[in-house]
Design a protein around this motif. Sequence first.
Motif, mmCIF file in Angstrom:
data_model
loop_
_atom_site.group_PDB
_atom_site.id
_atom_site.type_symbol
_atom_site.label_atom_id
_atom_site.label_comp_id
_atom_site.label_asym_id
_atom_site.label_seq_id
_atom_site.Cartn_x
_atom_site.Cartn_y
_atom_site.Cartn_z
ATOM 1 N N ASP A 132 0.811 -1.224 0.000
ATOM 2 C CA ASP A 132 0.000 0.000 0.000
ATOM 3 C C ASP A 132 0.840 1.268 0.000
ATOM 4 N N PHE A 133 2.094 1.185 0.452
ATOM 5 C CA PHE A 133 2.883 2.394 0.633
ATOM 6 C C PHE A 133 3.902 2.615 -0.485
ATOM 7 N N ARG A 134 3.867 1.774 -1.505
ATOM 8 C CA ARG A 134 4.723 2.014 -2.673
ATOM 9 C C ARG A 134 4.025 2.955 -3.644
ATOM 10 N N ASN A 135 4.820 3.732 -4.374
ATOM 11 C CA ASN A 135 4.261 4.633 -5.378
ATOM 12 C C ASN A 135 3.745 3.845 -6.574
ATOM 13 N N LEU A 136 2.726 4.383 -7.234
ATOM 14 C CA LEU A 136 2.173 3.725 -8.422
ATOM 15 C C LEU A 136 3.234 3.555 -9.505
ATOM 16 N N SER A 137 4.137 4.543 -9.616
ATOM 17 C CA SER A 137 5.164 4.482 -10.657
ATOM 18 C C SER A 137 6.113 3.308 -10.443
ATOM 19 N N GLU A 138 6.269 2.858 -9.194
ATOM 20 C CA GLU A 138 7.149 1.728 -8.912
ATOM 21 C C GLU A 138 6.581 0.420 -9.457
ATOM 22 N N TYR A 139 5.280 0.412 -9.711
ATOM 23 C CA TYR A 139 4.634 -0.749 -10.314
ATOM 24 C C TYR A 139 4.470 -0.587 -11.832
ATOM 25 N N GLY A 140 5.130 0.429 -12.390
ATOM 26 C CA GLY A 140 5.087 0.622 -13.841
ATOM 27 C C GLY A 140 3.840 1.305 -14.340
#
Length: 251
Positions: free
Chosen positions: A135-143
Motif C-alpha cells: 500500500d505504501f509504494r508509489n504507483l510508478s514503482e509498479y510501472g
Amino acid sequence: MRLIIVAGGQEFAVEVGDREPVLEIKKRIEQFLGCPVSGQTLSICGWELVDGLDLEDYPIVTAGTKIDLTVKPPPVAFNHRGKIQITVKFSCRHLNIEVDKTETVRSLKEKIHIMDGTPIKRLSLFHSGVELEDDFRNLSEYGISEFSEVVVFLKTMNRLRDEPPARKLSIVVQTSSSLLNAASIPVEIKDCGTVNDLRQMLLDGKILPQDDYLFIHKQRIMRDNCSLRWHGVENGDSLYVFKGTVSSSEY
C-alpha cells in the motif's frame, strides 16, 4: 468488401479484405480521420472487435455491415504536470481516474472507495498481471503511467491470508465457426487455474487440435499466465477460443 464505419453520427465506407486484421482497419481510419489507433474502439452491437483477430473470425461481418467507431478523447491540455489518467476496471464497469505519479497504492484505493463506494479492505489491485501488494509504494514503482489499466479483484470478507479458497467453475468454451464448426464445450476447472492450464487441459483431452490459441472473456483477450479468477470469470461464463497468438503489446 465494403464496410460502413459509423462515428459521431457520420458514416464513411472502407474497402477491406475478408481476412483483414482489425488492427489494419484501425490504421486506415487513422489515416482517414487522424485519430490514433490506440484511441479507437470498433464494435458491432456492443461486441468489440479485438486487435489480435481478423475479420474472418467475426462471421457477423459481411459486405455493408455497419461498424461503430468510438474514439477515446486525448488527455485534457490543462492537466498540470505530474498528473496522469488511468483506467480502473471492475468485472462489469470501469472508472477513469486522475492520479499523481507519486501517489501510493493506498491513495488510489481511497479514491476508488470515494468514487465507487467499495470498502478499501476488499480492494485487490493488479497491473499487467502483478498485484499491487504494498500500500505504501508509489504507483510508478509498479510501472503505472499515462493510460495504464488497473484491474480490481474484490476480496471475500472471510478471505484467508488475502487469498480466497479455490472454487470449481463450470464454464463453456465457445469455438469460432472455422474451428470445430462453432462448438460449445462444457469445462470444469478451478478459478485459480490459469489460461495456460485451460489450454493444456483442452489439448491433453484432444478436445482441441494441436495449435496456438487465444481466449477471450467479455470481449477482452485473456493473459496466458493469469488465473481465471484474475480475469473475473464466474460460474456459467462463456470463453471464446480462436486460433492464433497475440504479442504482449496487443493486450
